[in-house]
Motif scaffolding. Structure first.
Motif, PDB file in Angstrom:
ATOM      1  N   VAL A 168       0.382 -16.459 -19.451  1.00 32.53           N
ATOM      2  CA  VAL A 168       1.816 -16.944 -19.559  1.00 32.53           C
ATOM      3  C   VAL A 168       2.080 -17.925 -18.551  1.00 32.53           C
ATOM      4  O   VAL A 168       1.541 -17.861 -17.592  1.00 32.53           O
ATOM      5  N   LEU A 169       3.155 -18.702 -18.752  1.00 37.03           N
ATOM      6  CA  LEU A 169       3.603 -19.569 -17.569  1.00 37.03           C
ATOM      7  C   LEU A 169       5.056 -19.383 -17.548  1.00 37.03           C
ATOM      8  O   LEU A 169       5.895 -19.041 -18.416  1.00 37.03           O
ATOM      9  N   VAL A 170       5.327 -19.179 -16.430  1.00 38.31           N
ATOM     10  CA  VAL A 170       6.602 -18.801 -15.938  1.00 38.31           C
ATOM     11  C   VAL A 170       7.212 -20.103 -15.102  1.00 38.31           C
ATOM     12  O   VAL A 170       6.802 -20.539 -14.099  1.00 38.31           O
ATOM     13  N   LEU A 171       8.300 -20.622 -15.764  1.00 36.17           N
ATOM     14  CA  LEU A 171       9.146 -21.596 -15.258  1.00 36.17           C
ATOM     15  C   LEU A 171      10.353 -21.296 -14.597  1.00 36.17           C
ATOM     16  O   LEU A 171      11.032 -20.502 -15.025  1.00 36.17           O
ATOM     17  N   GLY A 172      10.443 -21.400 -13.290  1.00 37.94           N
ATOM     18  CA  GLY A 172      11.525 -20.794 -12.462  1.00 37.94           C
ATOM     19  C   GLY A 172      11.122 -19.792 -11.979  1.00 37.94           C
ATOM     20  O   GLY A 172      11.774 -18.653 -11.727  1.00 37.94           O
ATOM     21  N   ARG A 191      -2.351 -12.934 -17.286  1.00 41.04           N
ATOM     22  CA  ARG A 191      -2.847 -13.988 -16.588  1.00 41.04           C
ATOM     23  C   ARG A 191      -1.534 -14.766 -16.334  1.00 41.04           C
ATOM     24  O   ARG A 191      -1.117 -15.265 -17.313  1.00 41.04           O
ATOM     25  N   VAL A 192      -0.851 -14.874 -15.258  1.00 32.95           N
ATOM     26  CA  VAL A 192       0.366 -15.612 -14.912  1.00 32.95           C
ATOM     27  C   VAL A 192       0.097 -16.756 -14.008  1.00 32.95           C
ATOM     28  O   VAL A 192      -0.475 -16.899 -13.015  1.00 32.95           O
ATOM     29  N   ARG A 193       0.490 -17.733 -14.793  1.00 32.53           N
ATOM     30  CA  ARG A 193       0.851 -19.166 -13.983  1.00 32.53           C
ATOM     31  C   ARG A 193       2.236 -19.566 -13.846  1.00 32.53           C
ATOM     32  O   ARG A 193       3.164 -19.216 -14.631  1.00 32.53           O
ATOM     33  N   ALA A 194       2.470 -20.072 -12.474  1.00 29.59           N
ATOM     34  CA  ALA A 194       3.753 -20.529 -12.174  1.00 29.59           C
ATOM     35  C   ALA A 194       3.847 -21.863 -11.611  1.00 29.59           C
ATOM     36  O   ALA A 194       2.929 -22.274 -10.977  1.00 29.59           O
ATOM     37  N   MET A 195       4.876 -22.595 -12.180  1.00 26.99           N
ATOM     38  CA  MET A 195       5.109 -23.993 -11.853  1.00 26.99           C
ATOM     39  C   MET A 195       6.129 -24.281 -10.917  1.00 26.99           C
ATOM     40  O   MET A 195       7.157 -23.737 -11.121  1.00 26.99           O
ATOM     41  N   THR A 196       6.005 -24.918  -9.675  1.00 25.12           N
ATOM     42  CA  THR A 196       7.009 -25.296  -8.819  1.00 25.12           C
ATOM     43  C   THR A 196       6.799 -26.559  -8.335  1.00 25.12           C
ATOM     44  O   THR A 196       6.078 -27.284  -8.364  1.00 25.12           O
ATOM     45  N   ARG A 197       8.121 -26.947  -7.900  1.00 20.83           N
ATOM     46  CA  ARG A 197       8.408 -28.636  -7.365  1.00 20.83           C
ATOM     47  C   ARG A 197       8.024 -28.640  -6.068  1.00 20.83           C
ATOM     48  O   ARG A 197       7.306 -29.651  -5.667  1.00 20.83           O
TER      49      ARG A 197
END
Length: 329
Positions: free
Chosen positions: A8-12, A31-37
């Motif tokens: 899973v991709l979590v945005l925010g 399996r967690v992905r997370a995107m950050t600026r």
């Protein structure tokens, strides 16, 4: 690339609801992905952090490659530049989900409903919003529903005003009490006798996790309402804060009226104040959500007792001495 059922991709994921969903999905074996600026955290928290901007379609597509689910929990801090940011970010998520066959999860709200749907909302209630943010929320769901007709899958979980251990864009941490400070007073935005709907972030996240565990049974566009914590006369939340603080510190904080008049004076100069003022009607009108559909599907709604939830919230916000758990969108 085919999606992996447990990725899973979590945005925010640095925000209030996003951080809760990310942690609970990780704990449930995803399996967690997370995107950050910002800078990628070096926390060893079991989450794969990626650097990227949700306004960059290619970055979102790369982060989502191979994911079965994308949690779209993005919320520009302080409601700044909502019209310019919110819909383009959602379009990037939709594009990534359509390309990879992922399910999109959206934390919803009551903003997209107007007075003609009050006082009890179900999933089919008409959406005639009375505010700018409400119109954007309605358009978000319209775009997601259109995507579901093109083959994407969507899960929307609507809830009341958020509160929880992570500070962020919510009335509890921006209006009632101040993060990182002892609670000497509680600022009450409500009108005497008018009920208000609250939703505890870990309960909302748990609901999403449990629904995703059964996503093979969901419709292409699935929507559920949470009943949350209904404050029938507008005194329950302030009372819970008083009880918890008195038990922890021996001092009972005073409840004072929220300074709506001062907010109006400052609103032209402070975007956050302007956006908060726009939502004043939610404190003047009783508004509840019917969770019958959720109960029929899950058999229950995750629900933490109010005092327990308030204590964890104040603890996480640093109101008892520890540093608050930061959460920026």
């Amino acid at each position: 690339m085919a999606s992996e059922d447990n990725t899973v991709l979590v945005l925010g994921a640095t925000g209030g609801i996003g951080s809760e969903v990310a942690r609970q999905l990780r704990d449930a074996g995803w399996r967690v992905r997370a995107m950050t600026r910002g800078a990628v955290p070096a926390t060893g928290d079991g989450i794969a952090w990626l650097r990227g901007d949700a306004m960059d379609r290619q970055a979102v597509a790369e982060a989502a490659r191979g994911c079965a689910v994308i949690v779209h929990a993005l919320n520009p801090p302080g409601y700044k530049r909502w019209p310019a940011l919110v819909l383009p970010m959602l379009d990037n998520t939709i594009a990534a989900a359509e390309a990879g066959g992922a399910t999109i999860v959206l934390p919803g709200s009551v903003y997209n409903f107007g007075p003609d749907a009050f006082p009890l909302l179900d999933e089919a209630s008409p959406q005639h919003p009375a505010t700018r943010k409400g119109a954007i929320r309605k358009e978000m769901e319209s775009r997601l529903e259109a995507a579901s007709r093109r083959g994407a899958r969507v899960l929307v979980v609507r809830a009341g005003d958020f509160f929880g251990p992570s500070t962020g864009n919510n009335w509890f941490s921006q209006g009632l009490v101040k993060p990182g400070r002892p609670v000497g007073t509680v600022s009450d935005p409500g009108r005497a006798g008018v009920g208000h709907l609250w939703s505890y972030l870990p309960d909302v996240a748990r609901t999403m996790v449990e629904l995703l565990a059964r996503r093979d049974r969901l419709e292409a566009f699935a929507c559920f309402h949470m009943a949350g914590h209904w404050d029938a006369d507008g005194t329950a939340m302030c009372g819970a804060i008083q009880r918890v603080v008195a038990r922890r510190t021996g001092i009972t904080p005073r409840v004072v009226a929220f300074p709506w008049r001062l907010l109006a004076l400052a609103a032209p100069f402070v975007p956050t104040f302007r956006e908060l003022r726009e939502m004043r009607y939610l404190w003047e009108t009783p508004l509840r959500m019917d969770n019958a559909r959720l109960l029929a599907f899950l058999g229950r709604e995750p629900h933490t007792p109010l005092d327990e939830a308030v204590e964890a919230t104040l603890e996480g916000m640093g109101c008892f001495g520890a540093m608050p758990r930061a959460a920026t969108a």
